[in-house]
Design an enzyme around this catalytic site. Structure first.
Site, mmCIF file in Angstrom:
data_model
loop_
_atom_site.group_PDB
_atom_site.id
_atom_site.type_symbol
_atom_site.label_atom_id
_atom_site.label_comp_id
_atom_site.label_asym_id
_atom_site.label_seq_id
_atom_site.Cartn_x
_atom_site.Cartn_y
_atom_site.Cartn_z
ATOM 1 C CG HIS A 123 -1.711 0.846 1.343
ATOM 2 N ND1 HIS A 123 -1.398 2.008 2.028
ATOM 3 C CD2 HIS A 123 -3.168 0.934 1.252
ATOM 4 C CE1 HIS A 123 -2.632 2.492 1.981
ATOM 5 N NE2 HIS A 123 -3.756 2.178 1.053
ATOM 6 C CG ASP A 200 0.176 -2.368 6.509
ATOM 7 O OD1 ASP A 200 -0.272 -2.746 7.313
ATOM 8 O OD2 ASP A 200 0.324 -1.952 5.451
ATOM 9 C CD GLN A 203 -7.033 -4.857 4.523
ATOM 10 O OE1 GLN A 203 -7.784 -5.381 4.400
ATOM 11 N NE2 GLN A 203 -7.305 -2.873 4.006
ATOM 12 C CE LYS A 226 -7.417 -0.377 6.867
ATOM 13 N NZ LYS A 226 -7.489 0.492 4.914
ATOM 14 C CB CYS A 364 -3.886 3.398 -1.493
ATOM 15 S SG CYS A 364 -4.730 4.248 -0.838
HETATM 16 N N1 PMP Z 1 -1.833 -0.569 4.593
HETATM 17 C C1 PMP Z 1 -2.657 -1.474 3.838
HETATM 18 C C2 PMP Z 1 -2.051 -2.914 3.536
HETATM 19 C C3 PMP Z 1 -3.436 -0.719 3.666
HETATM 20 O O1 PMP Z 1 -4.802 -1.789 3.024
HETATM 21 C C4 PMP Z 1 -4.495 0.593 4.201
HETATM 22 C C5 PMP Z 1 -5.608 0.725 4.188
HETATM 23 N N2 PMP Z 1 -6.235 0.715 3.357
HETATM 24 C C6 PMP Z 1 -3.122 1.230 4.913
HETATM 25 C C7 PMP Z 1 -2.535 0.915 5.253
HETATM 26 C C8 PMP Z 1 -3.134 2.184 5.648
HETATM 27 O O2 PMP Z 1 -4.574 2.294 6.760
HETATM 28 P P1 PMP Z 1 -4.667 4.211 7.122
HETATM 29 O O3 PMP Z 1 -5.523 4.735 6.063
HETATM 30 O O4 PMP Z 1 -5.502 2.951 8.357
HETATM 31 O O5 PMP Z 1 -3.434 4.739 8.027
#
Ligand code: PMP
Length: 405
Positions: A123, A200, A203, A226, A364
């Site tokens: 991401h 990270d 997910q 999430k 993203c």
């Molecule tokens: N890493 C991953 C794998 C994600 O899916 C996301 C959110 N789509 C993020 C980071 C960022 O999370 P946040 O916007 O809650 O900081």
């Protein structure tokens, strides 16, 4: 325990609402999850009955708010099986957790000529902070490649590691492909070179049991929103010996021991990394969310979502022109797809009119889209409250939209 999804749904008032006169089918859980009553009510209760700033007050409410806030840290510790609450830093979310680490680790140990390794399926939140660090320090970003099936090429990881490598950063679960990466194996490979690893977990935490000691990663990040918790709160886990070594990220209140014009000293862990008033209402509500999923059982949630995902893939594959991105052996409750040459935005917009909330676009993860040779996908991502009936409606919806083109 039998997993009773219909009973679970009763805890989520939003799932009973309609959009465009149709029952809402919420399949955008990868972006954020809906909140159970237990979480929303905990927030209301704290604002109505407890609210006071934490840590600095001698008065009753401040102490009570502090107790709730610190009890939440313990709830998080237990949830991911960290050794100590000193290893649980509250942040605003995964993104801030990674930015914190990129800054602090960068200040402590990255210099010109060094290298940072990320994976092909990250991401932007796990790419851009590292790119910014590389730019500041004259370091280089290197990328673990991926197979066409959407699995990381671990054989190639070994080749990327050298005495200049400062950290390896990798997602636990891809928010696009659903791939569950073999993080334990990755950590093993990287640790053999004495290099730390950030996982990270944005997910993974909502979908499966996570044990940071078992993974043995040095850092782990996730977001509250999430995992059925509130927005604006997240966690950076770091092994104590690492966090001790790193300098603070932001300066301000709570992160100091003493301040004078001559010299400021910093607070102990984890407060060294928590400048300013924390979102103590959100941390308490996050603990409620964690208690909620723990009571359901992360194993049960995982099993429910795996069954749902398998069912959805089988049904979706029968749709003419269906192309599902990623065929990893171990995959989670995220399905990215395209049908024929229908644009993802068109598919998403028309599904929305049927009451089905999916996400469209690059999610993203633009470098991953480039690797796949596409501009975006439609993404259905499941949560603990989704049902086979909803999958059926999704499949019928996709077929209906396809017929229109
Ligand atoms: N890493 C991953 C794998 C994600 O899916 C996301 C959110 N789509 C993020 C980071 C960022 O999370 P946040 O916007 O809650 O900081």
């Amino acid at each position: 325990m039998m997993y009773d999804v219909n009973k679970v749904r009763e805890d989520f008032p939003i799932l009973a609402r309609e959009v465009y006169g149709r029952p809402l089918i919420y399949l955008d859980n990868g972006a954020t999850t809906q909140k159970p009553r237990q979480v929303v009510e905990a927030m209301m209760d704290e604002y109505y009955n407890v609210n006071a700033n934490v840590h600095r007050g001698v008065h009753f409410l401040s102490q009570q708010a502090t107790d709730l806030h610190e009890a939440s840290r313990e709830t998080v510790r237990k949830f991911i099986n960290a050794k100590s609450t000193n290893e649980i830093v509250f942040t605003r979310g995964t993104t801030e957790s990674i930015n914190l680490l990129a800054f602090s680790l960068g200040e402590a140990m990255v210099k010109e000529g060094d290298e940072i390794v990320v994976s092909a399926m990250e991401h932007h939140s796990n790419i851009v902070p590292w790119q910014m660090l590389c730019e500041r320090k004259g370091a280089t970003l290197r990328v673990i490649p991926m197979t066409d099936e959407g699995e990381l090429e671990l054989g190639r990881l070994e080749e990327l590691l050298n005495p200049h490598t400062r950290i390896v950063c990798c997602t636990h679960v891809s928010n696009v492909l659903g791939t569950i990466n073999p993080v334990k194996r990755i950590v093993e490979i990287v640790h053999a070179h004495g290099i730390p690893v950030l996982i990270d977990g944005a997910q993974s935490v909502p979908h499966m049991p996570v044990d940071v000691q078992d993974i043995d990663c040095d850092f782990f990040a996730f977001s509250g929103h999430k995992v059925y918790g509130p927005t604006g709160v997240g966690v950076l886990y770091g092994k104590e010996e690492w966090l001790e070594k790193l300098p603070p990220y932001q300066g301000g209140g709570e992160m100091i021991k003493n301040v004078s014009w001559e010299r400021t000293t910093y607070n102990v862990l984890p407060y060294k990394f928590e400048a300013g008033t924390p979102d103590y209402v959100a941390t308490h509500a996050l603990a409620k969310a964690i208690e909620y999923v723990t009571a359901l059982g992360m194993d049960n949630i995982y099993a429910h979502e795996q069954e749902l995902t398998q069912y959805a893939i089988e049904r979706m594959q029968q749709i003419e022109g269906m192309r599902i991105m990623g065929e990893a052996t171990h995959r989670d409750a995220v399905i990215s797809f395209l049908v024929g040459d229908i644009h993802h935005l068109d598919m998403g917009t028309l599904l929305d009119r049927l009451g089905i909330a999916v996400r469209t676009g690059h999610h993203c993860a633009e470098p991953l889209m480039t690797r796949l040779g596409i501009s975006g996908t439609v993404r259905a991502s499941f949560g603990l409250y989704n049902t086979k009936e909803e999958v059926n409606t999704l499949v019928e919806g996709i077929e209906r939209v396809s017929r229109m083109f």
